[in-house]
Design a protein around this motif. Structure first.
Motif, PDB file in Angstrom:
ATOM      1  N   SER A  47      40.693  80.998  40.915  1.00 41.69           N
ATOM      2  CA  SER A  47      42.297  81.145  41.253  1.00 41.69           C
ATOM      3  C   SER A  47      42.565  82.535  40.094  1.00 41.69           C
ATOM      4  CB  SER A  47      42.248  79.876  40.904  1.00 41.69           C
ATOM      5  OG  SER A  47      41.599  79.416  39.956  1.00 41.69           O
ATOM      6  N   GLN A  96      52.497  83.197  51.614  1.00 47.39           N
ATOM      7  CA  GLN A  96      52.463  81.787  51.318  1.00 47.39           C
ATOM      8  C   GLN A  96      53.100  81.043  51.943  1.00 47.39           C
ATOM      9  OE1 GLN A  96      55.028  82.408  47.811  1.00 47.39           O
ATOM     10  NE2 GLN A  96      55.375  80.532  46.962  1.00 47.39           N
ATOM     11  N   GLU A 177      49.838  81.576  46.819  1.00 43.66           N
ATOM     12  CA  GLU A 177      50.493  80.324  46.269  1.00 43.66           C
ATOM     13  C   GLU A 177      50.381  79.163  47.833  1.00 43.66           C
ATOM     14  OE1 GLU A 177      53.725  80.786  44.203  1.00 43.66           O
ATOM     15  OE2 GLU A 177      53.303  81.460  42.900  1.00 43.66           O
ATOM     16  N   GLY A 180      52.074  76.149  48.108  1.00 40.28           N
ATOM     17  CA  GLY A 180      53.706  76.129  47.221  1.00 40.28           C
ATOM     18  C   GLY A 180      54.325  75.951  47.698  1.00 40.28           C
ATOM     19  N   THR A 209      48.087  81.273  42.092  1.00 36.56           N
ATOM     20  CA  THR A 209      49.289  80.022  41.860  1.00 36.56           C
ATOM     21  C   THR A 209      49.676  80.773  40.347  1.00 36.56           C
ATOM     22  OG1 THR A 209      48.855  77.230  41.623  1.00 36.56           O
ATOM     23  CG2 THR A 209      47.195  78.678  40.775  1.00 36.56           C
ATOM     24  N   GLU A 214      46.709  73.572  39.385  1.00 37.35           N
ATOM     25  CA  GLU A 214      45.863  73.919  40.300  1.00 37.35           C
ATOM     26  C   GLU A 214      45.007  75.016  40.539  1.00 37.35           C
ATOM     27  OE1 GLU A 214      48.900  74.350  43.673  1.00 37.35           O
ATOM     28  OE2 GLU A 214      48.333  76.402  44.036  1.00 37.35           O
TER      29      GLU A 214
END
Lengths: 370, 301
Positions: A47, A96, A177, A180, A209, A214
Motif C-alpha cells: 500500500s 478510482q 484509491e 474511495g 490510499t 486502510e
C-alpha cells in the motif's frame, strides 16, 4: 504469514517486480515526484500511503505509463519500461472511479482486454467466454454477466474493474484509491476481498490510499509518500510503532507531535522540558512524538513516577468510538493533545470541561527524532 | 415535422384527464406552448394535407376533394426527379458533413483537454453564421466560378489546363455549399457527446492493451453515436427542406422538393405545393424515425 514473510524478502532484491530509481516528475515547474526510490516485492500487497498532494496518483500514473517521468528509471521485471506505452507494460490499472465502459455489459467489460489488446488478442470466442466466466467466479459476480454496468452497485463495479484488469493476467496491478468511491461498510468488506483475490492470483497489488487505517490493514508493505519522496517503506507493524520521521508519524494520525530540540537528556518543547529515555532516531528534523494510546489521564494532583513524563492540559471534549474513547485537551500553548483510552478493561471516565488534568506517559514510549 | 407534431400531442392527451382528477397546476405551464403548437404547427399541417386534395385549375383552387394533384405528382418525371434529387443530395450531404465534421468533433471534444478552449473552438465553428446567406452565396461564386479562385490556382499550378466548369452551377456546388453550412450542426452534438466521455475510460482501454484504432471503434464511436444521430437529424431536417442553396448555387439546374414548393406557391398552384409539402413532411418523418431507431436517445442522453 504475511507479516512473517517480509523480513526474508528484504534482502532478496532479485524478487523485486518493480524498481523505481530516482524518479522525477514536475508539472509546470512544480515538482510532483522529487526522486522516488522504491522496490516492490513480487507476489505481495503493497500500500502506498500519502496525504493529498503528496504525488501518489502521479506516481501511479507514471508507473502505468499515462505520464512520462522527467528523470530516473523504472524497471519492471528487470526491464526498463519508462518510455514504453501503457499497453505494452503488462501492468494493470484500476481507476478510482472504476472507468468501466458504460455501453458494455459486465461480461463485455471483462472480455474487452482479451479481445482488443494489440499484443496476442484472444480471437476464439469460446476461449474468451471461458476466461471471462472464470474471472467472474473469482471476483464473485456470477449471475450478473449480462447486466449493464450502469445497473450494478458500487461494490460490484469495483469487482468488474478489478476483473477486467486481472483477466488480462498482468504481472502487477495498480489500484488508485480503489475503495474511495465506496461507502464505509462496503469498504471494510472489500479490504478483505481485495486481499483474497490478490492471493488467488499471485500478482503484486500496489494500492494507493490516503487513509492510514486502510494502508496499514491492506499492505504487506506500506510505502509512505511525502512531498514527492518515499519517506518510509516497511511493514505495517513497524510503520505504526516506529515511523521514520515526524511527518510520517503525522500521517498515521495517532501521534501527538512536539517540535523543539534535544539538549542533553531532555527535549526542549513549547510545553516544557520532556525527559528522554526511549529510542532516538535520526530524521533530520528534531521532534518528539507520543502515541495517543500511550498516554494516561490523571487528576492534577497525582505525582508522576520516576520514569514518567508529565504535562498539564485542560480537557476540551471527548469522542466515543465504541472500543475506545478519544479525549481532547488544550495545552498551554493552545495546541490540541489527543489521548486514546481503550475501553476493554475500564468504563469511560467522566472529565470536567476546562478542568486541568495531568497527562502522563512512560519516557521510553516516546519517539524522539533528532 | 410529423415527429414533432406527434410528440407534442401525446403529453396533451395524458395531461388533460389528470388535470381534472388531481388539480396539478403545473400543467398550466404547458398551455402557451401547446396552444402555440396547435395553432401554428398542427393546424397548418392538417390544412396542408386538406388542401392537397383540393381541385386545382389554372387560375383558381376550389375545395372540391380530388386525387388529381396526387396523381399528377406521382406520374410526372419532373416531380419524381425532384424527389430523387432531394433524397440523393440529402444522403451525400449527410455523409460529407459526417466525414468533415466527425474528425473536427473528435479534435474539439476529445483531444482538446482544456474545456474553455474546446468551447471557444465550437464557437469558431459558428462564425460562418455571423454572415448572412446572401454574402455567403456571393463569396462562393468568385470561389467556385469558371474564373474563380479554385480554377485560377489549379491552372497556375498546372494541375488542369481547362477550368473545371462543374464547380459552380451544378449539383457539386450545391453539395459543397450545403456541407459548409450544415457541418457545424454535425460537429456540435458529436463534440458534446465526445466531451462527456470520461478520459479515464479511454486510459483504461489503453491500459488493457487496445490500440488507438481499436479504442476508437469499440469505445469512442459507440459512445458518440447519440451525437451522430442528433447531428444527422439536424442536418437531415434542414437539408430535406432546403431550397435557397440550390437556387443560388445550381443556376436552376438542381430542383429539390423545396424548390418545387417555392415555384408552385409562386404561381399560386396551392394544391401541387401542398402535395409536395405532404410528401416532404412524410419523408422527413420517416428519416427522423429511422435515425431514432439507430440509437435509443432516451437511454443514452
Amino acid at each position: 504469514m504475511r507479516r512473517g514473510s517480509w523480513p526474508e524478502l528484504v534482502g532478496t532484491k532479485v524478487s523485486a517486480v518493480l524498481q523505481l530509481k530516482n524518479v522525477h516528475k514536475a508539472f509546470a515547474g512544480v515538482p510532483a515526484l522529487a526522486g522516488v526510490d522504491a522496490a516492490l516485492m513480487d507476489n505481495s500487497y503493497v500500500s502506498l500511503l500519502g496525504p493529498s498532494g503528496s504525488g501518489k496518483t502521479t506516481l501511479l500514473r507514471v508507473i502505468a505509463g499515462f505520464e512520462q517521468p522527467d528523470g530516473g528509471e523504472i524497471l519492471f521485471a528487470g526491464r526498463r519500461i519508462d518510455g514504453v506505452p501503457p499497453h505494452e507494460r503488462g501492468i494493470g490499472f484500476v481507476f478510482q472511479n472504476f472507468a468501466l465502459f458504460p455501453h458494455l455489459s459486465v461480461a463485455q467489460n471483462i472480455a474487452f482486454g482479451l479481445e482488443n489488446r494489440a499484443v496476442a488478442p484472444v480471437t476464439d470466442a469460446k476461449a474468451v467466454a471461458a476466461r471471462v466466466r472464470d474471472m467472474i467466479g473469482l471476483v464473485g459476480l456470477t449471475g450478473l454477466e449480462d447486466r449493464a454496468v450502469t445497473q450494478i452497485s458500487g461494490g460490484q463495479k469495483q469487482r468488474v474493474a478489478l476483473a477486467r484488469t486481472l483477466v488480462t493476467e498482468p504481472s502487477m496491478v495498480l489500484l488508485d484509491e480503489p475503495l474511495g468511491a465506496l461507502d464505509a461498510n462496503l469498504r471494510t468488506r472489500m479490504r478483505g476481498e481485495l486481499r483474497t483475490i490478490r492471493e488467488r492470483c499471485g500478482v503484486t497489488f500496489l494500492h494507493v490510499t490516503g487513509s492510514e487505517s486502510e494502508a496499514l490493514a491492506m499492505g504487506d508493505t506500506v510505502l509512505v509518500l511525502d512531498r514527492g519522496r518515499i519517506a518510509q517503506a516497511t511493514d505495517a507493524g513497524t510503520l505504526y510503532s516506529r515511523p521514520a520521521s515526524a511527518d510520517v508519524a503525522r500521517f498515521l494520525n495517532c501521534y501527538n507531535i512536539f517540535s523543539g530540540a534535544v539538549s542533553g537528556d531532555v527535549f526542549e518543547s513549547p510545553v516544557g522540558r520532556l525527559a528522554l529515555g526511549g529510542v532516538r532516531q535520526a530524521s533530520g528534523r528534531p521532534a518528539y512524538a507520543i502515541r495517543y494510546d500511550r498516554v494516561a489521564i490523571r487528576p492534577r494532583d497525582a505525582a508522576a513516577a520516576g520514569d514518567e513524563v508529565r504535562i498539564e492540559a485542560s480537557f476540551v471534549a471527548s469522542e466515543y468510538s465504541g472500543a475506545a474513547i478519544n479525549s481532547f485537551f488544550t495545552l498551554d500553548d493552545g495546541r490540541v493533545f489527543e489521548v486514546e483510552t481503550h475501553l476493554s478493561h475500564a468504563a469511560p471516565e467522566a472529565f470536567e470541561e476546562k478542568a486541568r488534568y495531568a497527562l502522563v506517559w512512560k519516557r521510553e514510549d516516546a519517539l524522539v527524532f533528532v | 415535422m410529423t415527429m414533432a407534431a406527434t410528440s407534442h400531442d401525446t403529453p396533451v392527451e395524458t395531461a388533460a384527464p389528470s388535470t381534472r382528477r388531481q388539480p396539478d397546476r403545473t400543467y398550466w405551464l404547458l398551455a402557451p406552448g401547446v396552444l402555440w403548437m396547435l395553432l401554428f404547427l398542427v393546424a397548418p399541417i392538417l390544412m396542408m394535407v386538406y388542401v392537397s386534395f383540393w381541385t386545382q385549375t389554372t387560375f383558381k383552387i376550389e375545395p372540391t376533394l380530388t386525387l388529381k394533384s396526387w396523381i399528377t405528382f406521382f406520374s410526372s418525371d419532373t416531380y419524381l426527379g425532384a424527389l430523387w434529387t432531394t433524397v440523393r443530395i440529402w444522403l451525400i450531404v449527410l455523409v460529407s458533413t459526417l466525414l468533415v465534421g466527425y474528425p473536427a468533433a473528435l479534435f474539439v471534444g476529445l483531444f482538446v483537454k482544456n474545456k474553455t478552449l474546446s468551447t471557444a473552438l465550437l464557437v469558431l465553428c459558428v462564425i460562418p453564421f455571423w454572415t448572412s446567406f446572401l454574402i455567403r452565396v456571393l463569396a462562393w461564386r468568385p470561389m467556385l466560378g469558371k474564373e474563380g479562385a479554385i480554377n485560377m490556382i489549379l491552372m497556375k499550378l498546372g494541375i488542369v489546363t481547362q477550368p473545371i466548369e462543374v464547380l459552380l452551377f451544378s449539383e457539386l456546388s450545391v453539395i459543397i455549399g450545403m456541407t459548409q453550412i450544415y457541418c457545424v450542426f454535425m460537429v456540435g452534438p458529436i463534440a458534446f457527446m465526445l466531451g462527456r466521455i470520461d478520459p479515464s475510460v479511454i486510459e483504461a482501454a489503453q491500459d488493457l492493451g487496445a490500440s488507438f484504432w481499436r479504442i476508437f471503434r469499440t469505445i469512442i464511436l459507440p459512445l458518440s453515436m447519440p451525437g451522430v444521430v442528433v447531428g444527422a437529424i439536424f442536418v437531415s431536417v434542414m437539408v430535406l427542406g432546403e431550397f435557397a442553396t440550390s437556387a443560388a448555387l445550381s443556376g436552376r439546374k438542381v430542383n429539390l422538393l423545396g424548390n418545387i414548393i417555392v415555384t408552385q406557391v409562386g404561381s399560386l398552384k396551392w394544391a401541387f405545393a401542398a402535395v409536395a409539402g405532404v410528401v416532404l413532411t412524410i419523408l422527413m418523418g420517416a428519416v427522423v424515425a429511422a435515425l431514432l431507431r439507430v440509437v435509443d436517445l432516451r437511454k443514452e442522453l
